[in-house]
Design an enzyme around this catalytic site. Structure first.
Site, PDB file in Angstrom:
ATOM      1  CB  THR A 273      -0.945   0.011   1.359  1.00 54.30           C
ATOM      2  OG1 THR A 273      -1.963   1.090   0.991  1.00 54.30           O
ATOM      3  CG2 THR A 273      -0.385   0.163   2.418  1.00 54.30           C
TER       4      THR A 273
ATOM      5  CE  LYS B 104      -1.499   0.517  -3.366  1.00 50.97           C
ATOM      6  NZ  LYS B 104      -3.062   0.554  -3.744  1.00 50.97           N
TER       7      LYS B 104
ATOM      8  N   GLY C 209      -4.076   9.877 -10.214  1.00 53.40           N
ATOM      9  CA  GLY C 209      -2.871   9.135  -9.595  1.00 53.40           C
ATOM     10  C   GLY C 209      -2.968   7.575  -9.792  1.00 53.40           C
ATOM     11  N   GLY C 210      -2.579   6.656  -8.981  1.00 49.71           N
ATOM     12  CA  GLY C 210      -2.150   5.245  -9.173  1.00 49.71           C
ATOM     13  C   GLY C 210      -3.543   4.783  -9.283  1.00 49.71           C
TER      14      GLY C 210
ATOM     15  NE  ARG D 264      -6.953  20.100  -5.436  1.00 52.25           N
ATOM     16  CZ  ARG D 264      -6.993  18.922  -4.646  1.00 52.25           C
ATOM     17  NH1 ARG D 264      -6.302  17.956  -4.436  1.00 52.25           N
ATOM     18  NH2 ARG D 264      -7.645  19.153  -3.526  1.00 52.25           N
TER      19      ARG D 264
ATOM     20  CE1 TYR E 109     -12.137   0.813   4.701  1.00 52.06           C
ATOM     21  CE2 TYR E 109     -10.926   0.696   2.555  1.00 52.06           C
ATOM     22  CZ  TYR E 109     -11.072   0.469   3.970  1.00 52.06           C
ATOM     23  OH  TYR E 109      -9.899  -0.125   4.391  1.00 52.06           O
TER      24      TYR E 109
END
Length: 274
Positions: free
Chosen positions: A60, A64, A128-129, A153, A217
């Protein structure tokens, strides 16, 4: 069997709980732990980890991308995405995979089984990723390149992502842009979803019964999702993505199909969400 998740910080990760419950339920002898690695110690610690008797591990933030040079190989999807979240030892070699994007798509179709992705107009917010993994899997699932837009952005980063995935450059937008486009699916992958004052929902129209999802989440309903729901959208948070990406990793490590409902209930119980 020894499994783990590496990252920094890592104390908040629910992956150990979710995977340990599944290992125990399936009668697989093993344990899944958290391994926190400070970025300054990454080379030393990850080298030791790969030389240990560990079976596999999740990766994580913020590692990554950083993990890739330390592996023997990565699969084709992880290579295109440029990030690895699952590492498996196969015939003595360490192989990297990315299950995030596929986990998102599986979770989306789980909640909206009648959804026809090839006919859907999709907006990705963020570059992003996470966005990369989801874009890759959406394209693999039949979403048409001219039906996939990216809003970020930084317009430059959105344009760069379009170029990398051979999307039309006019499919890129800045959060400051005021456009009148309508979408069937809107996927929020950036941090702006947490802040009501930064919500990009003002930049486009949400049509009735559109699907709006946020890969976050916790909280279960971000400011972004609350506003989308008020505008008549069907909403989804990132719980399914987390569970399904974990299930895909579990299967790669153990060759056993996990119980998705049990994994989901385990996470819900830990979060006390409904």
């Amino acid at each position: 069997m020894k499994l783990a998740v590496i990252g920094y910080p890592i104390h908040h990760s629910l992956s150990p709980l979710m995977h340990q419950v599944e290992l125990d339920a399936l009668g697989i002898q093993g344990n899944y732990t958290r391994i926190e690695i400070h970025p300054n110690d990454f080379t030393e610690k990850v080298t030791k980890l790969l030389d240990s008797d560990i079976t596999g591990f999740n990766v994580t933030l913020p590692f990554k991308e950083k993990i890739i040079p330390y592996l023997d190989d990565v699969d084709s999807s992880a290579r295109v995405i440029g990030a690895v979240n699952t590492v498996v030892k196969e015939q003595g070699k360490w192989i990297g995979y990315n299950t995030d994007g596929e986990g998102y798509v599986r979770g989306l179709l789980h909640d909206f089984s009648s959804l026809e992705l090839p006919q859907s107009k999709v907006l990705i917010i963020g570059a992003g990723g996470a966005a990369r993994g989801i874009i890759y899997s959406l394209l693999q699932s039949g979403v048409q390149k001219n039906h996939l837009d990216i809003m970020n952005r930084s317009l430059k980063n959105a344009q760069k992502l379009c170029e990398e995935f051979s999307l039309p450059t006019e499919n890129s937008y800045s959060l400051k842009d005021q456009c009148t486009l309508q979408y069937d699916i809107v996927i929020q992958t950036s941090s702006v979803g947490l802040k009501k004052e930064e919500t990009p929902l003002r930049a486009f129209r949400i049509q009735q019964d559109a699907i709006v999802s946020d890969i976050i989440y916790n909280p279960s309903k971000t400011a972004f999702l609350k506003i989308a729901e008020e505008q008549g959208a069907m909403i989804q948070n990132g719980l399914n993505m987390f569970v399904f990406q974990g299930a895909l990793a579990f299967e790669k490590w153990t060759s056993h199909k996990p119980n998705i409902s049990r994994m989901r209930d385990t996470v819900l119980g830990a979060l006390n969400l409904d």
